[in-house]
Design a protein around this motif. Structure first.
Motif, PDB file in Angstrom:
ATOM      1  N   GLU A 177       9.905 -19.667 -24.791  1.00  0.00           N
ATOM      2  CA  GLU A 177      11.500 -19.890 -24.350  1.00  0.00           C
ATOM      3  C   GLU A 177      12.203 -19.543 -26.121  1.00  0.00           C
ATOM      4  OE1 GLU A 177      11.361 -23.292 -22.194  1.00  0.00           O
ATOM      5  OE2 GLU A 177       9.773 -22.439 -21.101  1.00  0.00           O
ATOM      6  N   LYS A 209      15.547 -21.461 -26.339  1.00  0.00           N
ATOM      7  CA  LYS A 209      15.007 -22.862 -26.554  1.00  0.00           C
ATOM      8  C   LYS A 209      14.832 -23.274 -28.131  1.00  0.00           C
ATOM      9  CE  LYS A 209      14.438 -25.136 -21.847  1.00  0.00           C
ATOM     10  NZ  LYS A 209      13.511 -25.873 -20.973  1.00  0.00           N
ATOM     11  N   GLN A 215      17.488 -23.039 -30.036  1.00  0.00           N
ATOM     12  CA  GLN A 215      18.196 -24.184 -30.036  1.00  0.00           C
ATOM     13  C   GLN A 215      17.718 -25.782 -31.578  1.00  0.00           C
ATOM     14  OE1 GLN A 215      18.535 -25.430 -25.998  1.00  0.00           O
ATOM     15  NE2 GLN A 215      21.184 -25.314 -25.801  1.00  0.00           N
ATOM     16  N   ALA A 216      16.421 -25.422 -31.144  1.00  0.00           N
ATOM     17  CA  ALA A 216      15.040 -26.483 -31.670  1.00  0.00           C
ATOM     18  C   ALA A 216      15.298 -26.379 -33.300  1.00  0.00           C
ATOM     19  CB  ALA A 216      13.757 -26.441 -31.405  1.00  0.00           C
ATOM     20  N   THR A 227       4.796 -23.139 -27.722  1.00  0.00           N
ATOM     21  CA  THR A 227       6.311 -23.156 -26.333  1.00  0.00           C
ATOM     22  C   THR A 227       5.901 -24.575 -25.746  1.00  0.00           C
ATOM     23  OG1 THR A 227       4.058 -22.945 -24.287  1.00  0.00           O
ATOM     24  CG2 THR A 227       6.157 -21.311 -25.124  1.00  0.00           C
TER      25      THR A 227
END
Length: 361
Positions: free
Chosen positions: A1, A4, A7-8, A329
Motif C-alpha cells: 500500500e 499510505k 502519507q505516513a 505493511t
C-alpha cells in the motif's frame, strides 16, 4: 500500500524530524514516489536525503539517494541531470570493494511499455509443443537494428545462445543486403532478453538482486512484462544459484555489481532464476530455457535432500515471507513487538531444523 506509506512518511517529515532521521525518511519517501510515478517529488526527496558526510555508512546511503534522484531524472527524460547524479554516485562508491562495478553497458536493443509500438506475441514452439510468450517489439527492434543501423554487430548478436542455430554467426548478404534468420533471432531473444523491472517489481526482488531473465515457456502474451532489453555482454555471464554478482537497471542500461569479494581469476556469475525456487523447479526451468542442468553447490546440496524436507522448508519460508509482509505493511506498536520477535525466533528454529548437518556443514 504505497500511497499510505507515502502519507505516513510525509506526516513524519511534517512533524519536524531532524538530522539523519529526516534524511532516512526523505530517502524512503523518494522510493515510494518512484513507485507511484511521482518523479519530480522523488527527485526532490532524494536530494533532501543527502548527508554530505564522509562516514562510510552515510556515504552508502547517499549512493541510494543519488540512484533514486538519477532514476527520477531518467523517467523525466532529464538525461543531463541523470548523468550528473550517476557520476556523483559512482564517485562515492568507487572504493566499495564488495559492491565493485563489474559491468556497465547500454542495451543493444530495448522496448518500453510507454512506447506506442511496444507489443508482445505468442508463438508455438514445435520442439517443445508449447505456446510461448515473447516480447515481439524487442524481436522486431533487434532485427531492424541489425539490418539497418548496426550490421557490424550481427556476429556479436548471432553468436549468443539460442536453441535454433540458423545461419550461425557468419555474415550472409544477398543483393548487397544483410540476411538474417528471423527464427534464429527469435530464439536468441527468448534465451537472452532481460526483463527491465518496474520500481514495484524491483522492490519485490531487490533483497536478492534478481530479476527473471527471460519469459518462461508457456507464458501468456498478455502477462509479459512491458520492458525488455538485449544486453550482449551481460548475456555471456554464466549462471549460479549462489552468484557473486547482482544486476540493476537504469533505463536501458545495466549495472552489474559484485555481491561479495571477487578474487582475480574468479568467474563472474549471475543468477538466471531465483534461488528461492525449489531445486526441482530451478532445474526444470534452466533445462527448458537454457538447455543445461545447474551443478552449483546449492543445487548439489538440495538434490541430496528428501523432497518432503524441502517442502517443509518452503512452507517455513512462505510463512516468514508473510510475517515480513505484515511487518512492512502494518504499523507495529510496542505491545506487538515482543510477540513478533518470538514468532520470528520460532520460525528461525524451524527453518534451521530443515538443514541436515551431514549435507550442509
Amino acid at each position: 500500500e504505497y500511497f499510505k506509506a507515502g502519507q505516513a512518511y510525509q506526516s513524519a517529515l511534517d512533524a519536524g524530524g531532524e538530522g539523519k532521521l529526516r534524511q532516512d525518511i526523505s530517502r524512503n519517501l523518494a522510493q515510494v514516489d518512484l513507485i507511484l510515478g511521482r518523479n519530480e517529488q522523488a527527485r526532490l526527496n532524494a536530494l533532501n536525503a543527502l548527508s554530505d558526510n564522509s562516514h562510510s555508512t552515510l556515504v552508502a546511503l547517499d549512493v541510494k539517494a543519488y540512484f533514486r534522484a538519477a532514476s527520477a531524472s531518467y523517467q523525466l527524460r532529464d538525461f543531463r541531470q541523470c548523468e550528473e547524479y550517476l557520476t556523483k554516485l559512482l564517485s562515492l562508491s568507487v572504493n566499495d570493494e564488495d559492491g565493485a562495478r563489474l559491468l556497465e553497458k547500454k542495451a543493444f536493443s530495448a522496448t518500453f511499455g510507454w512506447k506506442s509500438d511496444n507489443s508482445s506475441t505468442k508463438t508455438y514452439d514445435v520442439r517443445r509443443k508449447t505456446f510461448d510468450g515473447l516480447p515481439a517489439a524487442l524481436w522486431m527492434s533487434t532485427v531492424q537494428k541489425l539490418q539497418q543501423t548496426s550490421p557490424q554487430r550481427i556476429a556479436e548478436v548471432t553468436s549468443l545462445t539460442g536453441r535454433y542455430p540458423g545461419l550461425g554467426s557468419k555474415l550472409v548478404t544477398a543483393d548487397g543486403v544483410h540476411v538474417l534468420d528471423a527464427f534464429q533471432i527469435h530464439d536468441i531473444i527468448a534465451a537472452n532478453a532481460f526483463a527491465i523491472p518496474t520500481s514495484a517489481k524491483r522492490q519485490k526482488t531487490e533483497a536478492f538482486g534478481l530479476m527473471e531473465t527471460v519469459v518462461p515457456p508457456g507464458t501468456k502474451a498478455s502477462t509479459i512484462p512491458e520492458n525488455y532489453a538485449l544486453f550482449t555482454h551481460a548475456s555471456l555471464i554464466n549462471h549460479s544459484c549462489l552468484p557473486n554478482a547482482s544486476r540493476v537497471f537504469i533505463g536501458d542500461a545495466i549495472l552489474l555489481r559484485a555481491t561479495k569479494a571477487v578474487a582475480k581469476g574468479d568467474e563472474i556469475l549471475q543468477a538466471y532464476v531465483s534461488p528461492t525456487l525449489d531445486v526441482k523447479a530451478r532445474q526444470e526451468r534452466m533445462n527448458l530455457i537454457w538447455n543445461f542442468i545447474c551443478s552449483c553447490a546449492l543445487c548439489k546440496a538440495e538434490t541430496q535432500e528428501p523432497e518432503d524436507l524441502r517442502q517443509r522448508r518452503a512452507a517455513v519460508v512462505e510463512e516468514a515471507d508473510r510475517l515480513a509482509h505484515d511487518i512492512n505493511t502494518h504499523l507495529v506498536d510496542a505491545s506487538q513487538r515482543d510477540g513478533i520477535i518470538r514468532r520470528a525466533e520460532r520460525l528461525h528454529a524451524r527453518l534451521k531444523a530443515t538443514f541436515a548437518s551431514e549435507i550442509w556443514d
